[in-house]
Scaffold this active site. Structure first.
Site, mmCIF file in Angstrom:
data_model
loop_
_atom_site.group_PDB
_atom_site.id
_atom_site.type_symbol
_atom_site.label_atom_id
_atom_site.label_comp_id
_atom_site.label_asym_id
_atom_site.label_seq_id
_atom_site.Cartn_x
_atom_site.Cartn_y
_atom_site.Cartn_z
ATOM 1 C CD GLN A 109 -2.788 -1.283 2.409
ATOM 2 O OE1 GLN A 109 -3.362 -0.330 2.903
ATOM 3 N NE2 GLN A 109 -2.822 -2.484 2.953
ATOM 4 C CB CYS B 112 0.350 6.102 5.780
ATOM 5 S SG CYS B 112 1.796 7.103 5.359
ATOM 6 C CE LYS C 17 -4.677 2.526 14.061
ATOM 7 N NZ LYS C 17 -4.151 1.577 15.046
ATOM 8 C CB THR C 18 3.606 3.279 9.196
ATOM 9 O OG1 THR C 18 4.502 2.913 10.255
ATOM 10 C CG2 THR C 18 3.152 4.711 9.376
ATOM 11 C CB ALA C 19 4.418 -0.850 6.080
ATOM 12 C CB CYS D 229 5.445 9.329 8.477
ATOM 13 S SG CYS D 229 4.208 9.861 7.306
#
Ligand code: FAD
Length: 407
Positions: A45, A165, A303-305, A339
């Site tokens: 994503q 993100c 909220k991120t990978a 980020c």
């Protein structure tokens, strides 16, 4: 009932990474693990921002699920509808009932375009100037709309947090701004955010505020998009609840986002419905054989990978400690997230922080300004790391490669 020693709900970034590291580190064999995943495609994503921004082909962001999941792992392709934690049971949409010894919940956060009246209709209409990088088809549309844009008003929105993100709604502004500037198209860029600040970490908020000022991007705070009409976006002021209509020639919208409902329905959620886990060990606050990470978890970080990459080794270690060795979990996760904010078609500001918005930077000298080096790290290296290294369980995020640390 079919039993699995380890059940993982969700084969997205977090579920896949957990499975790959459990196997890669020699803690489990594929036959001991079952993944519940209804989607046929696995998506990278973070690449969708680049798709919408004209930096990447959408094909590079999608792969068939069976090509990325570990070989010989058991897969159930029906969505989970309920967990009965006292019976260690999972129910699926097709009526299946499964049992587990250890359970990992990794179902991400759902994008809900329907919550904005009219949005879905205009997004699906190829002729309307409404797009979103929060879906790969609408990201492709965004790229085309910017390519064909002849000037006018662009309105960009951001819904209430939390979203995945949180930087992405503004990355697409800077990417589009640069492209249209290069093409000499006279454009007014307006950013309508539901929150009251541009970014949650003061250091980066200062840099981004200055950047918007220099690029003449107009920021409007505490404005929530509630409806889309023909070339008109309607916002609700978060203090006064007054409605305001804004006309646009192009609208980039970001959908409201929520955790899967079955988490709360199963008695496993916090007050907002996210899987309620200890913020440092990732173990469920009530059920010691349930774990969660990634976007569906209550972990109070962005909220991120990148956050998932830092959470996975902690979860794997703690699951194995408690399950195999009957030891207590170790509080190893401190909220690391990152980020990477594209600020133009050639530069990027890498934001890295942990719980309480405290800075946690890996390359401080490159992180006080927009950087070309960081741009290439994100655009060229991270996708390779994801598809070639992460799926094998070897990617330790900023800790580097993990294959030396295997079993
Ligand atoms: P996901 O990867 O979304 O996976 C969840 C999985 O669970 C899905 O496969 C879904 O099908 C499955 N699932 C859902 N419900 C059920 C159910 N009931 N039963 C079974 N399975 C279910 N992160 C970064 O680190 N850097 C970035 O630059 C960045 N940019 C982004 C830009 C955009 C536009 C977007 C959308 C995201 C971005 N992210 C970025 C965020 C990153 O993609 C997510 O944080 C990450 O994918 C979270 O992983 P996850 O496994 O928790 O959720």
């Amino acid at each position: 009932k079919i039993h699995s020693q380890i059940a993982i709900i969700g084969g997205g970034t977090a579920g896949l990474n957990i499975a790959a590291q459990l196997i890669g580190d020699g803690h489990a064999i594929p036959q001991q693990i079952r993944i519940f995943e209804p989607s046929k495609m696995h998506a990278y994503q973070p690449g969708w921002t680049m798709v919408g921004g004209g930096l990447c082909n959408v094909k590079k962001t999608l792969k068939p699920m069976d090509q990325v999941l570990p070989k010989n792992i058991s897969v159930s392709d029906s969505a989970v509808t309920k967990i009965n934690p006292q019976q260690n049971e999972i129910e699926t949409q097709d009526g299946g009932i499964y049992t587990y010894d250890q359970l990992v919940i990794a179902t991400g956060i759902q994008t809900n375009f329907d919550q904005i009246k009219g949005a879905q209709k205009y997004l699906d209409d190829l002729n309307s100037p409404v797009a979103s990088i929060y879906n790969y088809k609408y990201a492709v549309k965004m790229n085309r709309l910017v390519e064909e844009f002849e000037g006018g008003n662009i309105v960009y929105t951001e819904p209430p947090l939390p979203i995945k993100c949180a930087g992405a709604p503004q990355k697409i502004i800077y990417l589009s701004h640069d492209r249209l500037n290069k093409r000499g198209k006279k454009t007014h860029h307006h950013f309508y955010k539901t929150a009251g600040v541009i970014f949650g970490v003061p250091k980066y908020a200062e840099i981004l505020t200055e950047l918007c000022k220099n690029k003449q991007i107009n920021c409007h705070f505490k404005q929530k998009l509630v409806e889309v009409q023909d070339h008109i976006a309607i916002f609700e002021n978060q203090d006064t609840k007054e409605l305001k209509s804004v006309t646009f020639d192009l609208l980039h919208l970001v959908p409201p986002q929520f955790p899967a409902q079955f988490i709360a329905k199963s008695g496993l959620g916090d007050s907002a419905g996210f899987a309620h886990v200890n913020p440092n060990t990732l173990q469920h606050v009530t059920y010691k054989n349930i774990w969660s990470l990634g976007d569906c978890s209550s972990l109070p970080t962005s909220k991120t990978a990148a956050a998932v990459m830092a959470q996975t080794p902690v979860l794997v270690k703690n699951l194995i400690r408690t399950w195999k060795y009957k030891l207590d979990p170790i509080p190893g996760y401190l909220g690391y997230t990152s980020c990477p904010i594209f600020t133009s078609q050639t530069k990027l500001l890498l934001a890295e922080f942990k719980y309480n918005s405290e800075l946690d930077e890996t390359f401080p000298i490159f992180q006080s300004n927009e950087s070309r080096l960081m741009f290439h790290l994100k655009k060229d290296f991270f996708p390779i790391a994801y598809w070639q290294i992460m799926v094998r369980g070897w990617w330790g995020g900023r800790d580097g490669l993990r294959f030396f640390k295997g079993a």
